[in-house]
Design a protein around this motif. Structure first.
Motif, PDB file in Angstrom:
ATOM      1  N   TRP A   1       0.929  -1.227   0.173  1.00 23.72           N
ATOM      2  CA  TRP A   1      -0.030  -0.104   0.139  1.00 23.72           C
ATOM      3  C   TRP A   1       0.831   1.207  -0.140  1.00 23.72           C
ATOM      4  CZ3 TRP A   1      -2.924  -3.678   3.287  1.00 23.72           C
ATOM      5  CH2 TRP A   1      -4.319  -3.930   2.868  1.00 23.72           C
ATOM      6  N   LEU A   2       0.676   2.110  -1.036  1.00 24.84           N
ATOM      7  CA  LEU A   2       1.388   3.441  -0.832  1.00 24.84           C
ATOM      8  C   LEU A   2       0.611   4.731  -0.658  1.00 24.84           C
ATOM      9  CD1 LEU A   2       3.976   3.218  -3.545  1.00 24.84           C
ATOM     10  CD2 LEU A   2       4.462   3.420  -1.324  1.00 24.84           C
ATOM     11  N   GLY A   3       0.874   5.627   0.174  1.00 23.73           N
ATOM     12  CA  GLY A   3       0.165   6.809   0.248  1.00 23.73           C
ATOM     13  C   GLY A   3      -0.603   6.789   1.624  1.00 23.73           C
ATOM     14  N   ILE A   4      -0.413   6.032   2.494  1.00 27.78           N
ATOM     15  CA  ILE A   4      -1.497   5.479   3.743  1.00 27.78           C
ATOM     16  C   ILE A   4      -1.256   7.069   4.423  1.00 27.78           C
ATOM     17  CG2 ILE A   4      -1.816   4.286   5.788  1.00 27.78           C
ATOM     18  CD1 ILE A   4      -0.375   2.221   4.721  1.00 27.78           C
ATOM     19  N   ASP A   5      -2.245   7.308   5.041  1.00 21.25           N
ATOM     20  CA  ASP A   5      -2.521   8.747   5.739  1.00 21.25           C
ATOM     21  C   ASP A   5      -3.591   8.427   6.872  1.00 21.25           C
ATOM     22  OD1 ASP A   5      -2.612  12.079   4.772  1.00 21.25           O
ATOM     23  OD2 ASP A   5      -3.931  11.360   6.124  1.00 21.25           O
ATOM     24  N   SER A   6      -2.987   9.102   7.904  1.00 24.49           N
ATOM     25  CA  SER A   6      -3.931   8.965   9.185  1.00 24.49           C
ATOM     26  C   SER A   6      -5.434   9.317   9.064  1.00 24.49           C
ATOM     27  CB  SER A   6      -3.359   9.649  10.223  1.00 24.49           C
ATOM     28  OG  SER A   6      -3.502  11.220  10.107  1.00 24.49           O
ATOM     29  N   MET A   7      -5.813   9.816   8.067  1.00 26.74           N
ATOM     30  CA  MET A   7      -7.207  10.206   7.584  1.00 26.74           C
ATOM     31  C   MET A   7      -7.900   8.968   7.264  1.00 26.74           C
ATOM     32  SD  MET A   7      -7.324  14.126   6.262  1.00 26.74           S
ATOM     33  CE  MET A   7      -8.926  13.837   5.681  1.00 26.74           C
ATOM     34  N   HIS A   8      -7.194   8.025   6.231  1.00 27.07           N
ATOM     35  CA  HIS A   8      -7.754   7.135   5.570  1.00 27.07           C
ATOM     36  C   HIS A   8      -8.468   6.101   6.529  1.00 27.07           C
ATOM     37  CE1 HIS A   8      -4.766   7.469   2.167  1.00 27.07           C
ATOM     38  NE2 HIS A   8      -6.070   7.831   1.950  1.00 27.07           N
ATOM     39  N   GLN A   9      -9.604   5.847   5.998  1.00 30.71           N
ATOM     40  CA  GLN A   9     -10.605   4.779   6.752  1.00 30.71           C
ATOM     41  C   GLN A   9     -10.488   3.603   6.217  1.00 30.71           C
ATOM     42  OE1 GLN A   9     -12.710   6.074   9.258  1.00 30.71           O
ATOM     43  NE2 GLN A   9     -11.707   7.958   8.895  1.00 30.71           N
ATOM     44  N   ARG A  10     -11.297   2.675   6.750  1.00 30.77           N
ATOM     45  CA  ARG A  10     -10.973   1.111   6.188  1.00 30.77           C
ATOM     46  C   ARG A  10     -11.764   1.169   4.835  1.00 30.77           C
ATOM     47  NH1 ARG A  10     -14.229  -3.646   8.914  1.00 30.77           N
ATOM     48  NH2 ARG A  10     -15.875  -2.803   7.455  1.00 30.77           N
ATOM     49  N   TYR A  11     -12.793   1.816   4.772  1.00 30.97           N
ATOM     50  CA  TYR A  11     -13.301   2.052   3.261  1.00 30.97           C
ATOM     51  C   TYR A  11     -12.402   2.314   2.355  1.00 30.97           C
ATOM     52  CZ  TYR A  11     -14.874   6.502   4.598  1.00 30.97           C
ATOM     53  OH  TYR A  11     -15.060   7.787   5.223  1.00 30.97           O
ATOM     54  N   ASP A  12     -11.468   3.230   2.437  1.00 30.71           N
ATOM     55  CA  ASP A  12     -10.493   3.519   1.628  1.00 30.71           C
ATOM     56  C   ASP A  12      -9.655   2.400   1.277  1.00 30.71           C
ATOM     57  OD1 ASP A  12     -11.066   6.444   1.294  1.00 30.71           O
ATOM     58  OD2 ASP A  12     -10.334   6.658   3.174  1.00 30.71           O
TER      59      ASP A  12
END
Ligand SMILES: Nc1ncnc2c1ncn2[C@@H]1O[C@H](COP(=O)(O)OP(=O)(O)O)[C@@H](O)[C@H]1O
Ligand SMILES: O=C(CO)[C@@H](O)[C@H](O)COP(=O)(O)O
Length: 501
Positions: free
Chosen positions: A357-368
């Motif tokens: 996975w690339l670009g993981i952000d603390s804003m990401h949710q499981r649905y992302d």
């Protein structure tokens, strides 16, 4: 009494037997699961006896529970998981568990084949020797289990073994023979150059039959177990992707098949063997006499989604999990997933690459994350489309098939990433229907496979590309494409670390 054929779809996780009428209607269907054994990293094996027992149970249930009259069953044919190695001794007894298509223990043997034969191998077999194919598996047994190899008199692929057990007659159907990478594809016969290069006697190779050719009748012994009549005729069948393409009526070079099963397949029908993809995609003999097909394979397509669900959402309903991806955006809010979780085949013939996975952000949710998995799989299909486009092929119609085609969202993602209209089948049956068609043609119910496929398959909903989404994916896909080149070295180091520790 309505006459029927049985289409036996011998898959990786289960066998599914469909009873199909002369007009292509599925009258009844039964399936039976069997286990997969992964005794070491990269190993994937099954017990051939499980295939025979599972098929027999499914047929017995069709007869006893669904009331199918054995007199009505005129013919049987098969679709089979490809490339698996079943080694047999002089009494045609199985010598070891079958080594399957998704087993990647054979990296060393694929290199040995490339070193020994170079481009000549690709010219003959029209394929690179990849880990999943059968010849590297034979060489692995020869090098690692010499006593077993010494006892081996012949070999077959999975559905050809099942057919042997149902008829007592051993043969290899041509589309599966091509997947062993020991066939001279243009000649349609075993390659004597490959036999000589790897010191394999001609007697090791079973006779080749065509998909619609008669392979005999149900044997007395199988009749005792299954209840089938001994006057039921049995036909060659097809490799599962060849059967799936037939069942989906992929019969013209401008049509392309996009199948999301455990693995993912982008497949094109080929009228002749003249086109040369130089081993970049697979090229095999079809189960339609004198026809061919080419395809690229994403090793973990549906498998990536199943893996995600099993690890991160085991309690959740499958459909709800997939639907949650709607809450994300086109491009999963900047999250990219590469589906190389068991290695890859096309476009990167690399058994040692792993996913990311690339670009993981603390804003990401499981649905992302869910959306990134759905999109990453289709980006990997798009990589295969690019190989076709580079070879000058342009498709106007994508026929979507497999378990992944149950999701409307995933179908729309396909239309938007491919920028092509995507069509589903009305009664999606894929390989099992292809198997039934081969039996129907073998029995003479139809003049040709083409005629039967057109009668049996009917197309359903059409998904048109959405221009706004197409534009967004056109921005993201070039970023996805860089991931392999820029991170494969890191991925290989991580796998080496795992192997050492
Ligand atoms: N409702 C669904 N929505 C999206 N994908 C699905 C759904 N149901 C199954 N799948 C996917 O389809 C795959 C199974 O497809 P199938 O064609 O049955 O595969 P196989 O023949 O390889 O077992 C699963 O791996 C799963 O990820
Ligand atoms: O290895 C290949 C094709 O080359 C696989 O397509 C197998 O033939 C089985 O795949 P599933 O139908 O189980 O996904």
């Amino acid at each position: 009494m309505e006459e029927l054929v049985l289409g036996v779809d011998l898959g990786t996780s289960a066998v599914k037997v469909s009873a199909v009428s002369r007009n292509g209607k599925i009258v009844a269907q039964r399936s039976f699961d069997y286990p997969l054994s992964q005794p070491k990293p990269g190993f994937s094996e099954q017990n051939p006896e499980d295939w025979v027992n599972g098929t027999t149970v499914a047929i017995v249930e069709l007869i006893l529970k669904d009331g199918i009259d054995v007199e009505a069953i005129k013919g049987i044919s098969y679709s089979g998981q490809m490339h698996g190695l079943v080694l047999l001794d002089q009494n045609k007894q199985v010598l070891r568990p079958a080594i399957l298509w998704n087993d990647t223990r054979t990296s060393q043997q694929t290199q040995e084949i490339a070193d020994k034969m170079g481009d000549e191998f690709i010219n003959i077999t029209r394929n690179k020797a990849l880990e999943g194919f059968t010849l590297p598996k034979i060489l692995w047994v020869k090098e690692n289990e010499p006593k077993i190899f010494a006892a081996a008199q012949t070999f077959v692929t999975p559905k050809d073994y099942l057919r042997y057990r149902m008829t007592g007659k051993l043969a290899m159907e041509i589309s599966d023979a091509a997947g062993t990478v020991m066939l001279d594809v243009a000649k349609g016969d075993w390659s004597t150059e490959i036999q000589a290069s790897f010191d394999l006697p001609a007697s090791f190779f079973p006779p080749i039959i065509q998909g619609v050719e008669s392979a005999g009748y149900i044997s007395e012994s199988h009749s005792l177990f299954s209840g089938l009549n001994t006057n039921t005729q049995v036909f060659g069948g097809a490799a599962d992707n060849a059967a799936g393409a037939i069942g989906s009526a992929i019969l013209k070079p401008n049509m392309v098949w996009s199948s999301i099963g455990t693995s993912g397949v982008v497949l094109k029908y080929e009228d002749n063997a003249e086109v040369d993809y130089h081993g970049k995609i697979h090229f095999f003999n079809h189960a339609i006499p004198n026809k061919y097909y080419s395809m690229g394979v994403t090793l973990a397509a549906g498998h990536s989604l199943n893996w995600f669900k099993n690890r991160f959402a085991p309690e959740e309903d499958f459909n709800d999990l997939v639907a949650s991806a709607k809450k994300s955006t086109v491009g999963a809010n900047g999250l990219l997933f590469t589906p190389y979780i068991v290695g890859e085949r096309t476009p990167y013939a690399d058994g040692d690459i792993r996913g990311s996975w690339l670009g993981i952000d603390s804003m990401h949710q499981r649905y992302d994350f869910v959306r990134s998995v759905l999109e990453g799989i289709i980006f990997s299909f798009k990589d295969i489309f690019e190989i076709y486009e580079a070879a000058g092929t342009h498709f106007d119609t994508v026929i979507a098939s497999g378990g992944g085609a149950k999701s409307a969202l995933w179908l729309q993602i396909q239309a938007d990433i491919f920028n092509k209209k995507v069509i589903v089948l009305e009664n999606e049956q894929g390989p099992g229907m292809g198997a039934a068609i081969l039996a129907a043609v073998g029995l003479g119910w139809f003049e040709s496979v083409e005629q039967a496929a057109e009668q049996f398959a009917s197309f359903g909903q059409v998904y048109e590309p959405n221009a706004e989404n197409v534009a967004k994916y056109a921005q993201i896909y070039p970023i996805y494409k860089q991931i392999y080149q820029q991170t494969s070295d890191i991925s290989h180091q991580l796998l080496a670390y795992r192997r050492e520790n």
